[in-house]
Design an enzyme around this catalytic site. Sequence first.
Site, short mmCIF file in Angstrom:
data_model
loop_
_atom_site.label_atom_id
_atom_site.label_comp_id
_atom_site.label_asym_id
_atom_site.label_seq_id
_atom_site.Cartn_x
_atom_site.Cartn_y
_atom_site.Cartn_z
N HIS A 144 56.93 43.63 11.94
CA HIS A 144 55.61 43.65 11.29
C HIS A 144 54.64 42.89 12.19
CE1 HIS A 144 53.46 43.88 7.19
NE2 HIS A 144 52.54 43.67 8.13
N LEU A 145 53.73 43.63 12.78
CA LEU A 145 52.74 43.07 13.70
C LEU A 145 51.97 41.92 13.07
CD1 LEU A 145 51.13 43.65 16.44
CD2 LEU A 145 49.48 44.76 14.95
N HIS A 146 51.74 40.88 13.83
CA HIS A 146 50.90 39.77 13.39
C HIS A 146 50.31 39.08 14.62
CE1 HIS A 146 55.01 38.31 13.86
NE2 HIS A 146 54.51 37.11 14.13
N GLN A 147 49.09 38.63 14.47
CA GLN A 147 48.38 37.96 15.56
C GLN A 147 48.22 36.49 15.23
OE1 GLN A 147 44.83 39.57 17.72
NE2 GLN A 147 43.82 37.97 16.55
#
Length: 184
Positions: A144-147
């Site tokens: 799950h992409l996260h910045q």
Amino acid sequence: MAESAGAGVELERQDGVGIPDRWARLWTPHRMAYVTAGDRETVDGGNGCPFCRIPTLEDAEGLVVARGAAVYAVLNLFPYNPGHLMLVPYRHVADYTELETTERTELGDFTSHAMTVLRKVSGPHGFNIGINAGDSAGAGIAAHLHQHVVPRWGGDANFMPVIGATKVLPQLLGETRALLADAW
């Protein structure tokens, strides 16, 4: 035969048992789930992806600072510095290239706003902003992409991590979340 780490510090006795070094240890057994979870999808006790679960919680419980239409801002449970935020799309995607235009736009808007809010609340001198895309790039939850938006101050890596091998965080996560949420 014993090896030397310099300055007369012996790393191993002849019997193979290590000799204590100068590093303090902070025991965080709750992190073991992150270390051992194969695909990192079950790190929250088998309830699926934590980034999909967090938006279902009350803001204070999930450490959610702000919610948008496509993205939300949440405090990192294991921050590098006070105010370490993660900006997360609601949609479960692993790669930046999978984001839709509206998600990329809101992610950018949230990044800018997060910097503004952090400057207002805590006056950092700079920021580290980035995405660790994939396990090999250091993503703790690669599916799950996260910045990350990490506020930085001159001298924030003081003697404690260098000499004491300990990171000091001067504020509880709940207090940090409340300050940032109020200023958002």
